[in-house]
Design a protein around this motif. Structure first.
Motif: not given
Length: 496
Positions: A288-294, A417-424, A461-464
Motif C-alpha cells: 500500500r505504501a508503494l501504491a500511495a507514494a507520490p 532501469k525499468a523505472l521511468r523518470p518521476g516513477g517510484v 504511516d500514511a497508509v497505516a
C-alpha cells in the motif's frame, strides 16, 4: 487349582493378580506403560504434526504450506487444528534447544538416531516442556503415535527417552545446558532456540535500523510466539464479513485486514475464491505504501512486480491498480511459481494484470523506463518471518545471505532501469539483515544523481491506521516485537 485350570480357552494363563487378591496376597498393579495400557494408534492432531515434521525433515518442505493441506486431509476440527499447529510450529521452532536436551538423554550421538525417531522425540519434548499437556499424556500419546507409524522397537526407545526428558522442566534443563557458558550469544541460542549466527545478525540489524541491541531478547521471543493468521480483502473485490463471523478480529494496523490465532482460513469462501488472501500485515503495508507514494509528473498506468512469486503482494497491487484503471505486470522467472502468481491474481479482472516469465536481472534492459511503479520484493534469507517459517532458522546459512545480497543488487539495478523518470520503486525484503537491506540500497544508489530516497517511514504511516515509528534515515523497518508483523524492510526510491 491345576495348571489346566489356570489357563483360558486359548491356552494363556489367567490373571493371577485376581487369584492372589482372593487368597489374601496383594494384586499386581500394572503401570500406565505396561503392554496392556499402551496406545497403538495415533491421535489425529499429533499425526498431522508428525507428518508435517517428516515433510520438513525428509523433503525440505515448508511447514506453512504443508500444515493447512494436512489439516484439511484429516478433517481436523478447530480445536485439533489448533493443537496440530502448536505441535508442528513449536517443535520446529525450538528444535535446537530440544535437540540439545535429547542429546543428554540418549546413549549415542543424535546424528545416529533415525530422523523419524528424532521428529517424534521433538514432538514429545515440546509437549513435556512447553505445553500444558499432562506428562503421562504427552508420553503415552507420543509413544502411541510412534508405535503406529514407526514401530514397536522405536516406540520403546522413545518412551525411555521421553521419561528422562520429563524428569526436569524446561528451566531446569536450560540451567543444566548453560552450566559453564558465559557467552551471551550462546546462552541466547539455548534459551530462544536460534542459531548463533542469526542472533548476531539480528543484533546488528537492530542497531543498523535505529534500535538498540538491548531489544534482542524481545525480538527473539517474538520470533517464538505462536503465529497469527492475517487476512486482507482485496480492495474493491473482497469482503471480511464472513471472517468476522468466524471470530476473526479487525486488524489494528491497516484497512481491510483481519487477524485470527486459530482455525483454518481455507474454509472461508473469500479465501477459496481468492478475493480474500492470507497475507502478513507487513506485506500489506509495504504494498500500500508503494501504491500511495507520490509520483513525479507523468502517467500512473504501468505497474511492475519484478519478483512476483508466489503472488501475495502482486494480488494486492493488482487490485489497487484496477481501482485506478492501471495494469500490473507480474514477473516471475520460474514457470511453476508463475502459475502460483496466475492463481493468486485470478480474482482480479484479467485486463488489469499480466504475468511474464523473465529473469528480473534482464528486465530493465528489455523494457527501459517503462514503468510508473515498481515493486522489487527481492529473494532474501527470510530472517524477518521466522515465526511463520519456523524451520527456516535451521536451514539458512551465512553464505546464503552473501549470495542473495549480490542477487538483490542486480535486481534493484535492473528495476531502476525499468523505472521511468518521476516513477517510484519499492525495494522490499522480509529480512532486517543489514547485508540485505541498507547495504544493498546504499551500494546501488551510490554516486547516482538521478535518484532520490523518499521517506519510507512517512509513507508507511500514511497508509497505516496508527503511527508505526518504523523509519530511520529515510528507510523503514518493521519488527515482530514492536509492530506484530514480519520484519519487513522498505526503501522507496524515485527517479528524478
Amino acid at each position: 487349582m491345576s495348571d489346566q485350570g489356570r489357563r483360558n480357552d486359548r491356552g494363556r494363563e489367567r490373571n493371577r493378580g485376581a487369584n492372589r487378591a482372593r487368597g489374601g496376597q496383594q494384586a499386581r498393579k500394572y503401570s500406565e506403560s505396561s503392554p496392556a495400557q499402551r496406545l497403538r494408534e495415533a491421535d489425529p492432531a499429533r499425526l498431522v504434526a508428525f507428518e508435517v515434521l517428516r515433510a520438513v525433515s525428509k523433503d525440505n518442505a515448508y511447514a506453512n504450506l504443508v500444515l493447512p493441506s494436512k489439516i484439511r486431509q484429516y478433517r481436523l476440527d478447530k480445536r485439533d487444528a489448533g493443537l496440530a499447529t502448536e505441535l508442528s510450529y513449536g517443535a520446529l521452532r525450538a528444535r535446537g534447544s530440544y535437540d540439545a536436551i535429547i542429546a543428554r538423554c540418549v546413549d549415542r550421538e543424535i546424528s545416529d538416531v533415525e530422523e523419524a525417531i528424532m521428529d517424534a522425540l521433538r514432538l514429545g519434548a515440546h509437549q513435556l516442556l512447553a505445553m500444558r499437556v499432562p506428562p503421562h499424556a504427552a508420553v503415552n500419546q507420543t509413544v502411541g503415535l510412534a508405535r503406529a507409524v514407526i514401530g514397536a522397537g522405536p516406540a520403546s526407545f522413545i518412551n525411555a527417552v521421553l521419561r528422562k526428558i520429563g524428569s526436569k522442566d524446561l528451566a531446569e534443563w536450560l540451567i543444566e545446558l548453560s552450566a559453564g557458558v558465559s557467552d551471551p550469544i550462546k546462552l541466547a541460542a539455548l534459551e530462544f532456540a536460534h542459531p548463533e549466527w542469526i542472533i548476531r545478525a539480528l543484533r546488528q540489524a537492530l542497531v543498523a535500523h535505529g534500535r538498540t541491541v538491548q531489544e534482542i531478547d524481545e525480538l527473539l521471543a517474538a520470533d517464538n510466539a505462536a503465529p497469527v493468521v492475517n487476512l486482507v480483502a482485496l480492495p474493491g473485490l473482497g469482503s471480511l464479513t464472513e471472517a468476522f463471523e468466524a471470530e476473526f478480529t479487525p486488524g489494528p494496523l491497516v484497512v481491510n485486514s483481519a487477524l485470527s490465532s486459530g482455525g483454518d482460513p481455507g474454509r472461508l469462501g473469500g479465501v477459496r475464491d481468492g478475493s480474500v488472501r492470507v497475507q502478513d500485515v507487513g506485506s500489506q503495508l509495504v504494498a500500500r505504501a508503494l501504491a500511495a507514494a507520490p509520483l513525479g509528473a507523468g502517467p500512473d498506468q504501468h505497474w511492475l512486480d519484478l519478483c512476483a512469486g508466489p503472488g501475495g503482494k502482486a494480488a494486492l497491487l493488482a487490485a489497487l491498480a484496477a481501482q485506478r484503471g492501471a495494469q500490473l505486470v507480474a514477473n516471475e522467472p520460474l514457470e511453476h511459481r508463475a502459475e502460483l502468481v496466475r492463481k493468486a491474481l485470478s480474482a482480479v479482472p484479467k485486463e488489469h494484470w499480466d504475468v511474464m516469465i523473465e529473469d528480473g536481472r534482464d528486465f530493465g534492459s528489455q523494457e527501459p523506463e517503462r514503468y510508473d511503479r515498481i515493486m522489487v520484493d527481492a529473494p532474501c534469507s527470510g530472517l524477518g518471518a521466522l515465526r511463520r517459517r519456523p524451520e527456516a532458522r535451521w536451514r539458512r546459512t551465512p553464505a546464503e545471505v552473501a549470495d542473495l545480497s549480490q542477487l538483490q543488487r542486480e535486481l534493484l539495478a535492473s528495476a531502476l532501469k525499468a523505472l521511468r523518470p518521476g516513477g517510484v520503486l519499492a525495494y522490499v525484503t522480509c529480512s532486517p539483515h543489514p547485508a540485505e537491506t541498507n547495504a544493498v540500497v546504499d551500494d546501488v544508489l551510490r554516486g547516482r544523481s538521478d535518484i532520490e530516497l523518499l521517506d519510507a517511514g512517512e509513507a508507511l504511516d500514511a497508509v497505516a491506521l496508527e503511527p508505526l515509528s518504523a523509519g530511520h534515515e529515510k528507510t523503514a523497518q518493521l519488527w515482530p516485537h514492536l509492530h506484530h508483523t514480519d520484519a519487513m524492510f522498505l526503501a522507496l526510491i524515485r527517479k528524478k
